[in-house]
Design a protein around this motif. Structure first.
Motif, PDB file in Angstrom:
ATOM      1  N   ALA A 316       0.942  -1.194  -0.106  1.00 36.81           N
ATOM      2  CA  ALA A 316       0.048  -0.015   0.217  1.00 36.81           C
ATOM      3  C   ALA A 316       1.076   1.170  -0.120  1.00 36.81           C
ATOM      4  O   ALA A 316       0.612   2.117  -0.731  1.00 36.81           O
ATOM      5  N   ILE A 317       2.047   1.267   0.701  1.00 39.92           N
ATOM      6  CA  ILE A 317       2.877   2.398   0.659  1.00 39.92           C
ATOM      7  C   ILE A 317       4.012   2.630  -0.443  1.00 39.92           C
ATOM      8  O   ILE A 317       4.855   3.033  -0.334  1.00 39.92           O
ATOM      9  N   GLY A 318       3.525   1.480  -1.157  1.00 42.85           N
ATOM     10  CA  GLY A 318       4.527   1.688  -2.530  1.00 42.85           C
ATOM     11  C   GLY A 318       5.537   0.472  -2.848  1.00 42.85           C
ATOM     12  O   GLY A 318       6.160   0.812  -3.853  1.00 42.85           O
ATOM     13  N   LYS A 320       7.120  -2.451  -4.781  1.00 46.26           N
ATOM     14  CA  LYS A 320       6.695  -3.271  -5.675  1.00 46.26           C
ATOM     15  C   LYS A 320       6.955  -4.821  -5.815  1.00 46.26           C
ATOM     16  O   LYS A 320       7.358  -5.202  -4.602  1.00 46.26           O
ATOM     17  N   ILE A 397      -5.042  -5.384  -0.988  1.00 42.27           N
ATOM     18  CA  ILE A 397      -6.397  -5.337  -0.153  1.00 42.27           C
ATOM     19  C   ILE A 397      -6.718  -6.555   0.591  1.00 42.27           C
ATOM     20  O   ILE A 397      -6.999  -6.640   1.677  1.00 42.27           O
TER      21      ILE A 397
ATOM     22  N   HIS B  57     -10.099   2.421  -1.629  1.00 39.71           N
ATOM     23  CA  HIS B  57      -9.365   1.711  -2.183  1.00 39.71           C
ATOM     24  C   HIS B  57      -8.955   2.172  -3.757  1.00 39.71           C
ATOM     25  O   HIS B  57      -7.935   1.813  -4.091  1.00 39.71           O
ATOM     26  N   LEU B  62      -5.229   1.021  -4.841  1.00 39.42           N
ATOM     27  CA  LEU B  62      -4.996   0.045  -4.258  1.00 39.42           C
ATOM     28  C   LEU B  62      -5.897  -1.190  -5.034  1.00 39.42           C
ATOM     29  O   LEU B  62      -5.415  -2.265  -4.930  1.00 39.42           O
ATOM     30  N   ASP B  63      -6.959  -0.772  -5.713  1.00 35.70           N
ATOM     31  CA  ASP B  63      -7.891  -1.773  -6.244  1.00 35.70           C
ATOM     32  C   ASP B  63      -8.355  -1.008  -7.469  1.00 35.70           C
ATOM     33  O   ASP B  63      -8.342  -0.001  -7.735  1.00 35.70           O
ATOM     34  N   ASP B  82       0.120  -4.206 -11.650  1.00 29.46           N
ATOM     35  CA  ASP B  82       0.276  -4.150 -10.151  1.00 29.46           C
ATOM     36  C   ASP B  82       1.607  -3.087  -9.847  1.00 29.46           C
ATOM     37  O   ASP B  82       1.229  -2.312  -8.912  1.00 29.46           O
ATOM     38  N   ASP B  83       2.557  -3.193 -10.517  1.00 35.31           N
ATOM     39  CA  ASP B  83       3.739  -2.407 -10.216  1.00 35.31           C
ATOM     40  C   ASP B  83       3.594  -1.044 -10.555  1.00 35.31           C
ATOM     41  O   ASP B  83       4.161   0.071  -9.809  1.00 35.31           O
ATOM     42  N   ALA B  86       1.724   0.672  -7.978  1.00 38.13           N
ATOM     43  CA  ALA B  86       2.502   0.684  -6.589  1.00 38.13           C
ATOM     44  C   ALA B  86       3.135   1.909  -6.697  1.00 38.13           C
ATOM     45  O   ALA B  86       3.529   2.868  -5.802  1.00 38.13           O
ATOM     46  N   ASP B  87       3.824   2.295  -7.987  1.00 40.61           N
ATOM     47  CA  ASP B  87       4.426   3.302  -8.128  1.00 40.61           C
ATOM     48  C   ASP B  87       3.721   4.692  -7.924  1.00 40.61           C
ATOM     49  O   ASP B  87       4.005   5.861  -7.154  1.00 40.61           O
ATOM     50  N   ARG B  89       0.804   4.990  -5.825  1.00 42.66           N
ATOM     51  CA  ARG B  89       0.883   4.989  -4.389  1.00 42.66           C
ATOM     52  C   ARG B  89       1.918   5.509  -3.783  1.00 42.66           C
ATOM     53  O   ARG B  89       1.827   6.312  -3.064  1.00 42.66           O
ATOM     54  N   LYS B  90       2.959   5.034  -4.221  1.00 41.70           N
ATOM     55  CA  LYS B  90       4.149   5.662  -3.622  1.00 41.70           C
ATOM     56  C   LYS B  90       4.437   7.241  -3.684  1.00 41.70           C
ATOM     57  O   LYS B  90       4.906   7.766  -2.782  1.00 41.70           O
ATOM     58  N   PHE B  95      -1.884   6.696   2.899  1.00 45.43           N
ATOM     59  CA  PHE B  95      -2.902   6.168   3.651  1.00 45.43           C
ATOM     60  C   PHE B  95      -2.918   6.183   5.117  1.00 45.43           C
ATOM     61  O   PHE B  95      -1.750   5.938   5.644  1.00 45.43           O
ATOM     62  N   PRO B 115       7.978   4.336   4.196  1.00 43.55           N
ATOM     63  CA  PRO B 115       7.774   4.536   2.934  1.00 43.55           C
ATOM     64  C   PRO B 115       8.772   5.123   2.239  1.00 43.55           C
ATOM     65  O   PRO B 115       8.969   5.164   0.921  1.00 43.55           O
ATOM     66  N   TYR B 118      10.935   2.737   0.276  1.00 44.91           N
ATOM     67  CA  TYR B 118      10.363   2.445  -1.158  1.00 44.91           C
ATOM     68  C   TYR B 118      10.582   3.376  -2.084  1.00 44.91           C
ATOM     69  O   TYR B 118      10.635   3.254  -3.420  1.00 44.91           O
TER      70      TYR B 118
END
Ligand code: ATP
Ligand code: MG
Lengths: 403, 230
Positions: A316-318, A320, A397, B57, B62-63, B82-83, B86-87, B89-90, B95, B115, B118
């Motif tokens: 969630a915080i990034g 991969k 999730i 989400h 996230l979703d 997915d990745d 992630a980028d 979100r980062k 959150f 955080p 990452y």
């Protein structure tokens, strides 16, 4: 980045010390047994090699041999086909021969005073000392006159000396009885050492002329030992000897009545046996490594399940997929590496202990250490891959909801 | 329908979300469309089970929605891997989870710095960034070296907020941030969000089922049974 990974890994491993320790133990046992067993195998191989090498320099041996065809073998030395003249011809006609010695050997009961021993009597010439790299401890070796004048003199091995006279006794000048014939001891050979019974330390050397006259009464000899001038010459000398003897005996390759062996053949034959044995030992030890690897996998899977929420949070915080899988891989590799490291030290200690207390030679080689390190890292990767991949594929999730 | 308006941070258009459990399909969101501008302080509210967390989400990358489009800073996020998510979100999202989700047996400072690992922030800057975030979230300095499980609920909430702030994200998503707190502590946390919104310019999206809490926001988006209620 590596520092982060390192800190995370250390934190994870130390978070559950008992579990990590037990898992590592599996790898430690596997690696230690691989190292120790390879060390025993290699040590045995080394000592066999040196003891074969100690029997002579650039040695070629010709022995009477039963014909191979027909499948019936009369056993080594039982046939009579080599003669003194063969030995002389080899010395005179073949280039690259440094020395030739005929050997007539028989076992007899030998008596000195009230002690006696059963040992082999070798009738030979003065070249024998050079060919078999014998060194004299006390006294002298046979002389040319001893041989030509058929003097009843004897040079005895150190073990024979110990058996007949007791260790440390100087028997030079004493008279021993072989088959009721008196021989005067003129010298004792130095021990060749090595483990087990070294036949060259337990024998009595007398002139071949004497052996012929009193013990065999014929022209035949048991073995002809030849020393080639150099290692490179061994093969050509061996071929020439073979050709010469076939011609002299009027035989062909198929009907041959003698066998030729050289030292290199013996060494490689013996090595290939011990090598196979070493591999076998290592393979058995390898099984315990696989069991250790399964332990790693089990622990990592438990880890992933236990830390599902953490994985969800990291994603969630990034984080991969690779960040997550690297983290778990680093953990399993660190575990196996640590296990490998301790295992190498333990295996080394075990090998040392075996050498100290079991009088077995052991030798820990760099290659087996590198192998152990490679294997333990490999196990970390192989058995850590699946759990790491599973962690990295978790849906963030679902992972965050996991209880 | 692409939103290129620089003012708009979040644009949802006809979003549906259907969960599948075995053979059963459950539709949770129906044709949700709304926009949130940069620098806004918005509350998403509605009864329990109405789909607020599900929306959060999706907004937080996230979703992914089952259908419809979602633009974050003008970029279509609904079809990313997915990745790639992630980028996003980062780089853009912070959150604050309803259940904190702090790392156990780990110090407050390490939790807040996570955080940055990452985000590959330079190691020498991390302590300063974490301290700044913790001060902004209002956690007393003498608690920073504590392990996260040695803190009270309100203190954990602040650590969670600090962790959301540390990477200086444009958008902060907070799911029931006062759910576990008494009214007084809740007020303090809400004041923190207000300050972050007014003074630092973060876009704040507050998810709550309490009308009293939602009142603190500039605007309220109301959801009932997966439908947007105007
Ligand atoms: N993975 C899932 N599979 C099936 N249904 C789900 C799943 N996740 C959520 N739901 C359902 O979606 C609906 C909305 O859930 P959501 O968590 O968004 O509600 P909420 O508005 O956040 O409620 P609360 O205020 O209690 O947190 C619920 O009815 C829930 O049962
Ligand atoms: Mg919710």
């Amino acid at each position: 980045m590596f520092k982060d990974l390192y800190q995370e890994t250390m934190a994870a491993i130390t978070a559950n010390k008992a579990r990590s320790g037990l898992t590592i133990l599996g790898i430690v046992i596997g690696i230690a047994s691989v190292i120790a067993l390879i060390a025993v195998g290699q040590g045995t191989q080394d000592s066999i090699k040196t003891s074969i090498q100690s029997i002579g320099s650039n040695l070629i041996m010709v022995m009477p041999g039963a014909q191979r065809s027909g499948g019936v073998s009369g056993g080594m030395g039982s046939a009579q086909s080599l003669t003194l003249d063969d030995a002389k011809a080899i010395g005179q006609e073949i280039d690259g021969v440094k020395a030739v010695a005929p050997e007539i050997s028989k076992r007899y009961q030998v008596i000195f005073g009230s002690s006696n021993t059963n040992t082999s009597i070798v009738g030979t010439s003065i070249s024998y000392q050079e060919i078999r790299s014998l060194e004299i401890d006390t006294g002298v070796f046979l002389s040319a006159e001893d041989v030509s004048a058929m003097r009843k003199v004897a040079v005895i091995g150190s073990t024979t000396r110990d058996d007949l006279f007791g260790a440390g006794f100087d028997p030079v000048g004493k008279t021993i009885k072989v088959n009721n014939i008196n021989f005067k001891v003129v010298g004792v050979t130095k021990s060749k050492g090595g483990s087990g019974s070294n036949t060259q330390d337990d024998q009595i050397i007398i002139p071949y002329t004497v052996a012929q006259k009193y013990f065999t009464n014929n022209q035949y000899v048991g073995t002809i030992s030849i020393s080639a001038e150099s290692e490179e010459m061994i093969d050509t000398v061996q071929e020439q000897v073979s050709a010469l003897l076939l011609e002299r005996h009027d035989k062909t390759e198929e009907t041959t009545d003698f066998r030729i062996m050289n030292q290199a053949d013996i060494v490689s034959a013996a090595s290939s046996i011990t090598e196979t044995l070493t591999m076998l030992l290592a393979a058995i030890a390898g099984i315990s490594l696989i069991v250790g690897g399964i332990g790693i996998m089990n622990m990592m899977l438990t880890n992933v399940t236990e830390r599902t929420r953490e994985i969800g949070l990291r994603k969630a915080i990034g984080a991969k997929r690779n960040d997550i899988s690297n983290q778990f891989l680093a953990e399993s590799i660190s575990l196996t590496f640590l296990g490998g490291f301790i295992g190498i030290i333990l295996g080394w200690a075990i090998a040392w202990g075996i050498a100290q207390f079991a009088s077995l030679n052991t030798s820990v080689s760099w290659s087996s250490i590198l192998l152990a390190f490679g294997v333990s890292a490999g196990i970390g990767i192989v058995f850590g891959y699946y759990p790491a991949r599973r962690a990295s594929r978790l849906n963030p999730i679902d992972a965050l909801r996991y209880e | 329908m692409k939103k290129n308006n620089a003012e708009v941070a979040i644009a949802c258009h006809n979003i549906n979300k259907i969960y599948q459990t075995g053979d059963i399909f459950t539709q949770v969101l129906y044709n949700i469309s709304f926009e949130i501008k940069r620098g806004e302080f918005v509350a998403i509210t509605g009864p329990s089970g109405s789909g607020k967390s599900t929306i959060m989400h999706i907004i937080g990358a996230l979703d992914s929605p089952s259908s419809g489009s979602y633009y974050l800073d003008g970029q279509d996020v609904s079809q990313l891997s997915d990745d790639e998510l992630a980028d996003i979100r980062k780089n853009k999202i912070g959150f604050v989870f309803q259940s904190f989700n702090l790392l156990k047996r780990t110090t407050v400072l390490r939790n807040v710095m996570l955080p940055l690992v990452y985000a590959e922030a330079p190691v020498e800057n991390r302590l300063a960034l974490a301290s700044k975030a913790l001060l902004a979230a209002g956690l007393e300095e003498d608690r920073w070296a504590h392990l996260s499980n040695q803190l009270s609920g309100g203190q954990m909430q602040r650590v969670a907020i600090a962790r959301a702030l540390v990477n200086n994200p444009a958008i902060i998503l907070a799911d029931e941030p006062t759910g576990n707190l008494d009214t007084k502590t809740g007020e303090i946390v809400l004041d923190t969000f207000r300050r972050l919104n007014k003074e630092e310019g973060h876009t704040i999206i507050l998810i709550t089922h309490e009308a009293d809490v939602a009142k603190h926001a500039d605007r309220i988006i109301y959801i009932k049974d997966g439908h947007l209620v105007e």
